[in-house]
Design an enzyme around this catalytic site. Structure first.
Site, PDB file in Angstrom:
ATOM      1  N   ASP A  41      -1.211  -6.226  -0.435  1.00  0.00           N
ATOM      2  CA  ASP A  41      -1.338  -5.531   0.854  1.00  0.00           C
ATOM      3  C   ASP A  41      -2.774  -5.031   1.027  1.00  0.00           C
ATOM      4  O   ASP A  41      -3.286  -4.304   0.162  1.00  0.00           O
ATOM      5  CB  ASP A  41      -0.386  -4.325   0.821  1.00  0.00           C
ATOM      6  N   GLU A  56       8.795  -4.170  10.977  1.00  0.00           N
ATOM      7  CA  GLU A  56       9.223  -2.874  10.428  1.00  0.00           C
ATOM      8  C   GLU A  56       9.715  -1.948  11.537  1.00  0.00           C
ATOM      9  O   GLU A  56       9.014  -1.708  12.540  1.00  0.00           O
ATOM     10  CB  GLU A  56       8.051  -2.220   9.665  1.00  0.00           C
ATOM     11  N   LYS A  58      -1.358  -9.446   2.904  1.00  0.00           N
ATOM     12  CA  LYS A  58      -0.670  -8.948   4.110  1.00  0.00           C
ATOM     13  C   LYS A  58      -1.576  -7.937   4.778  1.00  0.00           C
ATOM     14  O   LYS A  58      -2.254  -7.169   4.086  1.00  0.00           O
ATOM     15  CB  LYS A  58       0.671  -8.293   3.744  1.00  0.00           C
ATOM     16  N   GLU A  85      -1.767  -5.254   8.460  1.00  0.00           N
ATOM     17  CA  GLU A  85      -0.999  -4.674   9.561  1.00  0.00           C
ATOM     18  C   GLU A  85      -1.665  -4.910  10.908  1.00  0.00           C
ATOM     19  O   GLU A  85      -2.893  -4.798  11.033  1.00  0.00           O
ATOM     20  CB  GLU A  85      -0.842  -3.156   9.335  1.00  0.00           C
ATOM     21  N   ASP A 127       0.838  -1.207   0.000  1.00  0.00           N
ATOM     22  CA  ASP A 127       0.000   0.000   0.000  1.00  0.00           C
ATOM     23  C   ASP A 127       0.872   1.256   0.000  1.00  0.00           C
ATOM     24  O   ASP A 127       0.371   2.376  -0.112  1.00  0.00           O
ATOM     25  CB  ASP A 127      -0.985  -0.004   1.179  1.00  0.00           C
ATOM     26  N   SER A 128       2.206   1.067   0.085  1.00  0.00           N
ATOM     27  CA  SER A 128       3.141   2.182  -0.125  1.00  0.00           C
ATOM     28  C   SER A 128       2.936   2.781  -1.513  1.00  0.00           C
ATOM     29  O   SER A 128       3.423   3.885  -1.782  1.00  0.00           O
ATOM     30  CB  SER A 128       4.587   1.712   0.061  1.00  0.00           C
TER      31      SER A 128
HETATM   32  O1  KIV Z   1       3.536  -1.166   1.694  1.00  0.00           O
HETATM   33  C1  KIV Z   1       4.726  -1.526   1.818  1.00  0.00           C
HETATM   34  O2  KIV Z   1       5.593  -1.229   0.984  1.00  0.00           O
HETATM   35  C2  KIV Z   1       5.082  -2.317   2.989  1.00  0.00           C
HETATM   36  C3  KIV Z   1       6.530  -2.661   3.187  1.00  0.00           C
HETATM   37  C4  KIV Z   1       7.300  -1.476   3.603  1.00  0.00           C
HETATM   38  C5  KIV Z   1       6.704  -3.798   4.106  1.00  0.00           C
HETATM   39  O3  KIV Z   1       4.241  -2.652   3.750  1.00  0.00           O
END
Ligand code: KIV
Length: 264
Positions: A81, A179, A110, A112, A42-43
């Site tokens: 994510d 992280e 994934k 959080e 989600d980055s």
């Molecule tokens: O969204 C992302 O890029 C992440 C990584 C930094 C682990 O969650």
């Protein structure tokens, strides 16, 4: 690589490499590389869409990125994510999102945090979907954490992260992202868990490492966190090539009449 290889690699002491991707183009490069697996993070909200945090990421945004990456890297293990709040709206809404992300091309998801998410993680795992956990600095909680800060610095906070890692393992996660936590804590978690850990800003003793594609290739110049190593000056190299094109256009060096033109 498939989900079982994560465990095998930890048991054989082989490090796992994971890099983010959000598009067809970078996925094609990753597909031809030795990188073990791809995270459609989600980055994307920050790196691709220019937001200041990952909070603006949406399910539709993530689906588009997952589809593009799975077309570019069909042979890689792809983790999608789950964006901000998408797993906090009840079981049905969460499973609708998971369903869409898997159909878009993820082979795992994934999300959080631990604590209140454990029941939902157990349900996703029991539905036959591999789940990667993510604890320590959880960027979707940036406003609650008061910024992008190293987590687990005092004994109480470290103990909480340690317990969260165990609850994620018990819930059935196949791996956990750690992280921005002190490396001795990441080392202890990695040694004591049976499942692998993938670190970012968590030191050298995790089972693997993850970096954002644009960060590791120096394609962005806005952020240079302490944990980051850049392997290419991508931003500068691309800028130089663009300036060279500009110069050759203006000096009439490009296009060359013999090489780049049609005679009719
Ligand atoms: O969204 C992302 O890029 C992440 C990584 C930094 C682990 O969650």
């Amino acid at each position: 690589m498939n989900v079982l290889d994560f465990q095998r690699m930890k048991e054989n002491n082989e490090k796992i490499s994971m890099v983010t991707s959000y598009d067809y183009w970078s996925a094609q490069i990753l597909a031809r590389s030795n990188i073990d697996c791809i995270l459609v993070g989600d980055s994307a909200a920050m790196v691709i869409h220019g937001h200041k945090t990952t909070v603006p990421a949406t399910v539709d945004m993530m689906i588009q990125h997952i589809e593009a990456v799975s077309k570019g890297a069909p042979s890689k293990f792809i983790i999608g994510d789950m964006p901000f709040c998408s797993y906090r709206k009840g079981l049905d809404a969460t499973m609708d999102t998971v369903d869409k992300m898997m159909k878009a091309g993820s082979q795992a998801i994934k999300l959080e945090g631990a604590d209140d998410n454990i029941t939902i993680i157990e349900h996703i795992v029991k539905s036959g979907i591999p789940v990667m956990g993510h604890i320590g600095l959880t960027p979707q909680s940036v406003f609650a954490l008061g910024g992008f800060k190293v987590q687990g610095k005092n004994e109480e906070a470290a103990q909480k992260i340690y317990q969260q890692a165990f609850s994620l393992q018990a819930a059935g996660c196949f791996a956990i992202v750690l992280e921005c936590i002190p490396y001795p804590l990441a080392q202890k978690i990695t040694e004591d868990l049976t499942i692998p850990t993938i670190g970012i800003g968590a030191g050298p003793y995790t089972s693997g490492q993850v970096l954002v594609f644009q960060d590791l290739l120096g394609l962005q110049t806005e952020m240079k966190p302490k944990f980051l190593k850049t392997y290419l000056s991508g931003f500068e190299l691309i800028k130089e090539s663009l300036n060279q094109f500009d110069q050759e256009v203006k000096t009439k060096k490009f296009p060359n009449i013999h090489e780049h033109c049609f005679q009719g």
